[in-house]
Design a protein around this motif. Sequence first.
Motif, PDB file in Angstrom:
ATOM      1  N   ALA A  53      37.511  50.722  41.440  1.00  0.00           N
ATOM      2  CA  ALA A  53      38.529  49.673  41.575  1.00  0.00           C
ATOM      3  C   ALA A  53      39.075  49.648  43.003  1.00  0.00           C
ATOM      4  N   TYR A  54      39.273  50.812  43.582  1.00  0.00           N
ATOM      5  CA  TYR A  54      39.766  50.905  44.957  1.00  0.00           C
ATOM      6  C   TYR A  54      38.756  50.284  45.932  1.00  0.00           C
ATOM      7  N   TYR A  55      37.477  50.612  45.750  1.00  0.00           N
ATOM      8  CA  TYR A  55      36.462  50.036  46.639  1.00  0.00           C
ATOM      9  C   TYR A  55      36.357  48.524  46.452  1.00  0.00           C
ATOM     10  N   ALA A  56      36.510  48.045  45.227  1.00  0.00           N
ATOM     11  CA  ALA A  56      36.479  46.599  44.982  1.00  0.00           C
ATOM     12  C   ALA A  56      37.667  45.925  45.656  1.00  0.00           C
ATOM     13  N   ALA A  57      38.828  46.570  45.613  1.00  0.00           N
ATOM     14  CA  ALA A  57      40.023  46.002  46.239  1.00  0.00           C
ATOM     15  C   ALA A  57      39.871  45.927  47.756  1.00  0.00           C
ATOM     16  N   ARG A  58      39.119  46.832  48.337  1.00  0.00           N
ATOM     17  CA  ARG A  58      38.925  46.832  49.794  1.00  0.00           C
ATOM     18  C   ARG A  58      37.790  45.921  50.240  1.00  0.00           C
ATOM     19  N   ASP A  59      37.017  45.422  49.296  1.00  0.00           N
ATOM     20  CA  ASP A  59      35.867  44.570  49.600  1.00  0.00           C
ATOM     21  C   ASP A  59      36.346  43.188  50.042  1.00  0.00           C
ATOM     22  N   PRO A  60      35.901  42.711  51.219  1.00  0.00           N
ATOM     23  CA  PRO A  60      36.326  41.384  51.676  1.00  0.00           C
ATOM     24  C   PRO A  60      35.857  40.256  50.757  1.00  0.00           C
ATOM     25  N   LEU A  61      34.844  40.501  49.929  1.00  0.00           N
ATOM     26  CA  LEU A  61      34.345  39.465  49.028  1.00  0.00           C
ATOM     27  C   LEU A  61      35.153  39.347  47.740  1.00  0.00           C
ATOM     28  N   THR A  62      36.033  40.302  47.486  1.00  0.00           N
ATOM     29  CA  THR A  62      36.861  40.260  46.284  1.00  0.00           C
ATOM     30  C   THR A  62      37.991  39.256  46.495  1.00  0.00           C
ATOM     31  N   PRO A  63      38.224  38.374  45.521  1.00  0.00           N
ATOM     32  CA  PRO A  63      39.307  37.387  45.653  1.00  0.00           C
ATOM     33  C   PRO A  63      40.676  38.052  45.823  1.00  0.00           C
ATOM     34  N   VAL A  64      41.572  37.382  46.526  1.00  0.00           N
ATOM     35  CA  VAL A  64      42.878  37.942  46.856  1.00  0.00           C
ATOM     36  C   VAL A  64      43.665  38.328  45.606  1.00  0.00           C
ATOM     37  N   LYS A  65      43.658  37.499  44.591  1.00  0.00           N
ATOM     38  CA  LYS A  65      44.421  37.819  43.376  1.00  0.00           C
ATOM     39  C   LYS A  65      43.863  39.059  42.682  1.00  0.00           C
ATOM     40  N   ALA A  66      42.544  39.229  42.695  1.00  0.00           N
ATOM     41  CA  ALA A  66      41.944  40.432  42.120  1.00  0.00           C
ATOM     42  C   ALA A  66      42.310  41.653  42.955  1.00  0.00           C
ATOM     43  N   LYS A  67      42.319  41.496  44.290  1.00  0.00           N
ATOM     44  CA  LYS A  67      42.742  42.591  45.169  1.00  0.00           C
ATOM     45  C   LYS A  67      44.154  43.045  44.819  1.00  0.00           C
ATOM     46  N   ALA A  68      45.043  42.080  44.590  1.00  0.00           N
ATOM     47  CA  ALA A  68      46.433  42.408  44.274  1.00  0.00           C
ATOM     48  C   ALA A  68      46.516  43.263  43.021  1.00  0.00           C
TER      49      ALA A  68
END
Length: 133
Positions: A53-68
């Motif tokens: 989940a941490y790596y997905a949050a740092r991925d530039p391709l992950t949407p902003v709302k998912a990052k949040a």
Amino acid sequence: MSDAAEIINTVKGQGDIYLPKTIQRNERLARGLVPKLARLAGKLPFADDLAAAYYAARDPLTPVKAKAVLFGAAAYFVMPADLVPDVVVGLGFTDDATVLATALSVVGMHVKERHRALARKLLALPEPVKDPG
């Protein structure tokens, strides 16, 4: 918060991408995740999901709302103030696991196999065995 207010409350993050300030704050908190995971990895059955989940949050391709959502779950794990203190034997990480499970149920489709591979590498876990059939 309205979309307009969210745009006003943005900061320039990594890669010159504008992010809401809450994501930036949670990302700063979540930086403590890797050292805490390294100390507790053998005791946490959900360590690989948390790292992915941490790596997905740092991925530039992950949407902003998912990052949040993902940064929020990671930040909750490293925050010293917990609903159930982590030192309580048997119950200490149940609230952390619940927050992570909830986050993954909402935005888990953004946690890709590449994020899981990075998590396994970080935690020195073996690669999954592929079914020959």
